[in-house]
Enzyme design. Structure first.
Site, mmCIF file in Angstrom:
data_model
loop_
_atom_site.group_PDB
_atom_site.id
_atom_site.type_symbol
_atom_site.label_atom_id
_atom_site.label_comp_id
_atom_site.label_asym_id
_atom_site.label_seq_id
_atom_site.Cartn_x
_atom_site.Cartn_y
_atom_site.Cartn_z
ATOM 1 N N GLY A 47 25.748 -17.054 23.517
ATOM 2 C CA GLY A 47 25.454 -18.390 24.027
ATOM 3 C C GLY A 47 24.836 -18.298 25.412
ATOM 4 N N SER A 48 25.150 -19.265 26.252
ATOM 5 C CA SER A 48 24.487 -19.369 27.554
ATOM 6 C C SER A 48 24.845 -18.250 28.512
ATOM 7 C CB SER A 48 24.836 -20.707 28.206
ATOM 8 O OG SER A 48 24.450 -21.753 27.340
#
Lengths: 645, 370
Positions: free
Chosen positions: A341-342
């Site tokens: 993810g981020s």
């Protein structure tokens, strides 16, 4: 009339009583006796010859046989090394205890025998089940424990009735105990009975002789990885035995040498704090001291009680552990690969700075989505309406997707792959336990191999925000953030800090192993570190880090398990389809003492689920504050329960 | 005082008058070796030795009594003894005591008795008596009858089962026939018949008997099972070496590796502890005993005496030879004790009765050499 007796060999023309010739008869008798006498001499001569053969010519051969009859070499199992944490707290130790052991081949009716034993010592249904399981796995002539850890009273009771149970005996054995139970279970691992596969392993080490008396061997975790340090050197005792195999007296003795003691890099209190912070939630946490690569905490939730495995696990507990959907036996930090993810964003930003695709000050405009030229599909940003003008600092602090969609659209995936490899994504970090998963750091070559397909621009866009094909393990994540924290110097993470040789008292430190230095400019790294400090201060994890007395740096991440297509979570969404929450962080920001990767499975948004755990860790490790009870209750794993019957 | 000595001398005279000193000396030397070895084989438990000494006392008494009976009288007792023996064997078959799976014993409450031991003496006596009686005319039917007289007890003993003793008793009967002058052709015929009968007998042998024979043919076949006895006995003898491990120091013996070590395998104990020197000495002692018995046989005055003495002599030889050959691995394992050495009261008594008969024959020998 036929003549039967040769001494009446006169012509038989006369019928009736035959005349006797005593002289002749006597002569015959003596001749026969003489023949018999000769036979006696020959036979005794044969015997004498045989004795000479056995006792003179074959003496040495039979002497050897008699000696090997008489002398048995009995191995003395060495004490297995003790495992302590970095502060000397014992994590695994050996102790001697009495076990009640049954040799199935010497027992006529197993069930009857066990029933009989149950009247003397406590034999629970789980003991029986465990014994059955051992029975299926073992060879008949081995002696198998029915009960372990007998009380003195039970030992005495059995000793009195011993004669009733041939093939059953009390043995003093060394056992392994893990005082912390579930805590750090995936670090210590466990030992268990040696099986066929282990025998192959021992053969490959050429250690067969050294394992003659050993029943147990490390199966997972540090117990497995450092087996050869922990085991020690088997001693030998030459004993005179009788035909029943009972030792009569000791002739000579070579004492065993205890295994080496291991000091782990782990801080068990920190580990406990971490596990407590997780509460019932599933997930993983790896904390590394950036300057040394010491693994300070290594959490895989749920865990398991390694003590269950030592005597051979009973089927009920085994089923509970093995079939639980929460997978307590899965070593998540090492073998769980999750989309980052981020959390991938700071690394991609650093890549962009290094390649010159972006400068720190350069801004883009985020309308809330990104479109590939000529395509209809919109890659959405988290924030409806977008973040407006975004520079690199802001892109990290607010975790702007559009910034990275655009960057990914301009970057060749193979360049990204090459740069991120330096952080050991898609590679082994070199941690000192076995079984590390590679994860996936996608590239064209990887996709060709894996899917027999070419790389599409869309693949790059997804990968650009850490979704798509990316899958990293928590160990890789922790290592990556530790490399940032350590200003680009990568050291292989290690669970064991030093090895103490019990015999000569020498301590061998696990050498720091620089894997490679990052090829980045210091000012680029500083820009990224600055942005990471912004995240808990004013960005996505600010809520979790309100009022800290230290400055930390971090990055949130949320990895999609299931695409909601812009919908909000509702109660209809299965808990297990929720996103995984990530937080990678280090603190204090200026001189990092601890770098952490936290993953909460199905935790939802990273800032909510994972960041508070990292905060709890920092609070504890840097300030000594005990963590509070977990804020977000989750559906916890079923603890393996003892069967009550 | 002089009177007392005179009395003592008279008593001594009476005691030793018909006792053959050579035979006695050899037998007692062997018995002495036996007691010493028994003490070691019993792990220095004296009770077995005292029990054997008490049997010895009784055996010596019986020997003395029989030595003082004329061979004529013994001949008269042959038929009743034989009949008694057969009846007792039948009694064993009907209600004997079972020990180790074999029905060999009669329990009289105060003592146990093995009727097959009586037969060892009774059969040769019976046959010798029969041939003496029919001295003038031995015909085919006499031979058949002799075979029946042998076969009956042999069959009864074999089914106890006690193959070893059955074979030995069969042999004692055969010795009488041989010494009585059975033609070589017939003996050869018997041998051929026996060889031909072997495949017929084989299925009737007990499993353990078959095992023993197979094991003898290939000892490595089952080294921990039936081959165990034989293997361990060879190890005991061989490891004893030339001078032996010393009395009470046999490791095979004292660590329980030797089976049956105070009965059938006692020779292995002796050989382990006293070595080749001991084994050879024992052979010499047996040879002296048997040699003296040969001399007595040659000088015997009647056909009955000759046949009986000859058969007893050859039986001593057979027992000693078969046992030592079995222990040293030359023969398959058959349950034959080592005469005068193996532990066992009944066997000791019957052996001394045999010696008594020999002495009786010696006392009534032909005084004039022909």
């Amino acid at each position: 009339m036929r003549r039967l007796f040769t001494n009446r060999n006169r012509p038989s023309t006369i019928s009736g009583p035959e005349l006797r010739d005593p002289q002749r008869e006597l002569l015959h008798f003596r001749r026969r006796l003489l023949i018999a006498g000769a036979m006696v001499i020959v036979a005794f001569g044969g015997l004498l010859g045989r004795f000479v053969y056995l006792q003179l010519f074959q003496h040495r051969h039979y002497q050897t046989l008699a000696e090997s009859n008489r002398i048995a070499i009995v191995p003395i199992v060495p004490n297995r090394g003790v495992m302590t944490d970095r502060n000397g707290v014992v994590l695994a130790q050996s102790y001697s205890a009495y076990t009640l052991e049954v040799t199935p081949s010497r027992v006529k009716n197993l069930d009857e025998t066990i029933d009989g034993l149950a009247t003397l010592v406590e034999v629970q249904a789980r003991d029986r089940k465990r014994f059955k399981r051992l029975l299926e796995e073992s060879k008949n002539f081995e002696s198998l424990p029915l009960r372990t850890r007998l009380s003195d009273e039970e030992v005495a009771r059995f000793a009195v009735n011993r004669y009733r149970f041939p093939g059953v005996e009390i043995k003093a054995r060394l056992f392994r105990q893990y005082p912390f139970g579930e805590v750090a279970s995936h670090v210590t691992g466990y030992i268990s009975r040696i099986n066929d596969k282990d025998v192959e392993r021992i053969d490959a080490w050429d250690e067969t002789a050294n394992y003659k008396g050993s029943d147990y061997i490390g199966k997972v975790g540090v117990e497995l990885a450092y087996e050869r340090d922990l085991h020690g050197t088997t001693g030998w005792e030459e004993v005179e035995v009788d035909a029943g195999g009972r030792a009569v007296r000791t002739l000579s003795r070579t004492p065993p040498i205890s295994g080496n003691n291991l000091k782990l890099a782990l801080d068990i209190r920190l580990q406990q704090a971490a596990e407590q912070a997780f509460g019932d939630r599933r997930g993983a946490l790896v904390a590394i001291e950036p300057a040394t690569g010491d693994v300070l905490a290594f959490v895989s939730k749920p865990g398991f009680d390694p003590n269950l495995f030592v005597d051979g696990i009973d089927p009920t507990n085994w089923e509970l552990l093995n079939e639980s959907p929460d997978k307590p036996l899965l070593n998540r930090p090492l073998r769980g690969a999750y989309p980052p993810g981020s959390t991938i964003k700071p690394f991609l930003a650093l890549a962009a700075l290094t390649s010159g695709k972006r400068t720190a000050a350069q801004t883009i405009f985020d309308p809330g989505f990104y479109q590939i030229a000529g395509a209809a599909h919109r890659f959405r940003d988290d924030k409806p309406g977008g973040h407006g003008y975004v520079d690199m600092f802001k892109s990290i602090v607010v975790s702007c997707d559009t910034y990275y969609y655009m960057l990914a659209g301009e970057t060749d995936i193979d360049d990204t792959h090459a740069f991120l490899s330096q952080f050991s994504f898609g590679r082994k970090t070199g941690i000192d336990v076995e079984g590390e998963l590679l994860g996936v750091l996608p590239s064209r070559a990887w996709k060709r191999e894996r899917f027999k397909d070419k790389w599409y621009l869309g693949d790059s866009i997804s990968a650009g925000i850490g979704q798509g094909y990316n899958a990293f393990t928590p160990v890789q994540q922790a290592q990556a953030i530790a490399i940032i924290a350590n200003d680009g110097v990568a050291l292989a993470p290690h669970l064991v800090k030093s090895i103490e040789n019990v015999k000569d008292g020498t301590v061998r430190q696990i050498a720091l192993q620089p894997t490679q230095a990052l090829h980045v400019k210091p000012e680029h790294l500083a820009a990224i570190k600055n942005a990471l400090v912004g995240v808990p201060r004013e960005g996505t994890s600010a809520q979790a880090f309100v009022g800290t007395k230290y400055v930390s740096a971090g990055k949130t991440g949320t990895s999609q398990v299931y695409s909601l297509k812009g919908e909000k979570y509702s109660k209809q969404v299965d808990e297990r389809l929720r996103d995984h929450a990530w937080y990678i962080a280090y603190a204090p920001a200026d001189q990092p003492r601890i770098a952490i990767a936290v993953l909460v499975e199905n935790g939802g948004f990273g800032a909510q689920a994972a960041a508070p755990i990292a905060r709890a860790m920092f609070d504890y490790y840097l300030l000594g504050q005990k963590p509070r009870a977990p804020a977000v209750p989750g559906t916890g794993p079923q603890e393996p329960e003892d069967e009550s019957d | 005082m002089g009177k007392f000595f005179a009395l003592m001398a008279t008593i001594w005279e009476v005691l030793v008058r018909r006792v053959d000193s050579y035979l006695m000396a050899a037998a007692l030397a062997i018995v002495g070796i036996g007691l010493i070895t028994l003490f070691s084989a019993s792990d220095q438990n004296i009770s077995r030795v005292t029990s054997q000494v008490m049997s010895l006392g009784f055996a010596l008494l019986l020997m003395w009594i029989i030595a003082n009976i004329q061979p004529r009288q013994l001949a008269r007792a042959a038929l009743p003894l034989y009949i008694l023996g057969v009846l007792l064997l039948i009694a064993v078959a009907l209600g004997g005591t079972v020990v180790n799976g074999s029905r060999r014993w009669l329990n009289f409450g105060f003592a146990r008795f093995q009727p097959s031991e009586l037969m060892k003496i009774a059969l040769p006596l019976m046959l010798a008596w029969y041939f003496q009686k029919h001295e003038t005319r031995v015909r085919f039917r006499d031979f058949i009858l002799a075979v029946v007289l042998i076969a009956l007890p042999v069959w009864l003993i074999k089914r106890e089962p006690d193959l070893g003793t059955a074979l030995m008793i069969g042999a004692s009967g055969f010795y009488v026939l041989y010494l009585a002058g059975l033609s070589w052709k017939i003996m050869l015929g018997l041998l051929v018949a026996a060889a031909a009968a072997a495949p017929l007998v084989w299925p009737h042998l007990h499993d353990y008997q078959q095992e023993r024979i197979l094991t003898f043919l290939d000892p490595a076949r089952d080294p921990l099972g039936t081959g165990y006895h034989s293997t361990q006995a060879s190890i005991a003898l061989g490891s004893g070496g030339v001078i032996g491990k010393g009395w009470l120091n046999g490791t095979q013996t004292h660590l329980d590796f030797l089976p049956e070590r105070h009965t059938d395998f006692i020779f292995a104990v002796f050989g382990e502890e006293f070595g080749l020197i001991g084994s050879a000495l024992l052979l010499v002692l047996y040879l002296l005993l048997i040699g003296r018995a040969f001399v007595i046989t040659i000088n015997a005055s009647t056909l009955f005496a000759r046949l009986t003495a000859g058969a007893i002599t050859l039986m001593f030889f057979s027992y000693a030879f078969v046992n030592m050959a079995m222990v040293s691995g030359l023969l398959p394992i058959v349950g034959v004790p080592l005469p005068l050495i193996s532990f066992g009261g009944t066997a000791l008594v019957s052996l001394f009765i045999g010696l008594g008969i020999l002495m009786s024959v010696q006392a009534n020998r032909k005084l004039v050499k022909t």
